[in-house]
Design a protein around this motif. Sequence first.
Motif: not given
Length: 268
Positions: A200-202, A236-243, A228-234
């Motif tokens: 997600g970070a990448i 992680a992306m949102e935590d870094r301002g990627c919506f 779980l993978a999809k939820m965590t990736v999403r």
Amino acid sequence: MGISFTVLSSGSTGNATVVRNEDTTLLIDAGLSAKRIDELLKERDLSGEELDGILVTHEHSDHVKGLGAMARKYNLPIYANEKTWFAISNAVGQIADDNRRILETGATREFESLRVESFGISHDAAEPVGYSFYDGAEKLSVATDLGYVSDKVKQAISDADVLVLEANHDVEMLRMGRYPWNIKRRILSDIGHLSNEMAGAILSELLTGRTKRTYLAHLSRDHNMMELAKMTVRDAMEDRGCFYKDSEFRLCDTYYDRPTPWDKVSEP
């Protein structure tokens, strides 16, 4: 026609992906028995006779188990860098000299109208690589089995229309799992596998508007689940301002026991 692909199988039990365009059909890795690869090809209305070659990412058995058998059965050239060839020499058996092809890390090769670029990745193998595929303006990148994503890898896979990216494990599931600590430490290391959070970070760095879909690949059957993978990736992306909206970008499944549907890279 452009680029189309199907992930035949993805995970620690075996990996194989088909990439094709109007004049070339390539298999990336052959990590299952030749019989099983034939079965998976048939599910996608393909046969081994239609393949033009096999690209190898690295020498681990879940990527080369059926490599020698497929190459001999269909008289297919195998493309790998020199260190990987040395590492797989005992595993693949007799391969015709004409079918031993060198594709060095970082090199580009033209397969008629399909261009393939190799790029180095970080994994506990001799000289592991990922691949990017180009047909005109279309780009597909495949990057799995990597402990971390270097700046060079980011550059190699950036602006892909479609990306196949590893999301191997949930860190807490792995830490609480049954594996011995030395194996857990290897998986968590820079030469191991990407976690859901790291994937997600990448993606939060790479998502520029061009990438339409990312297939989450090489999921651990013991230490991960697709939802779980999809939820965590999403997250992680949102935590870094990627919506993003699902209409603009989608996370897609891969499977260890069946192929993904054909995906045409040009489709929105």
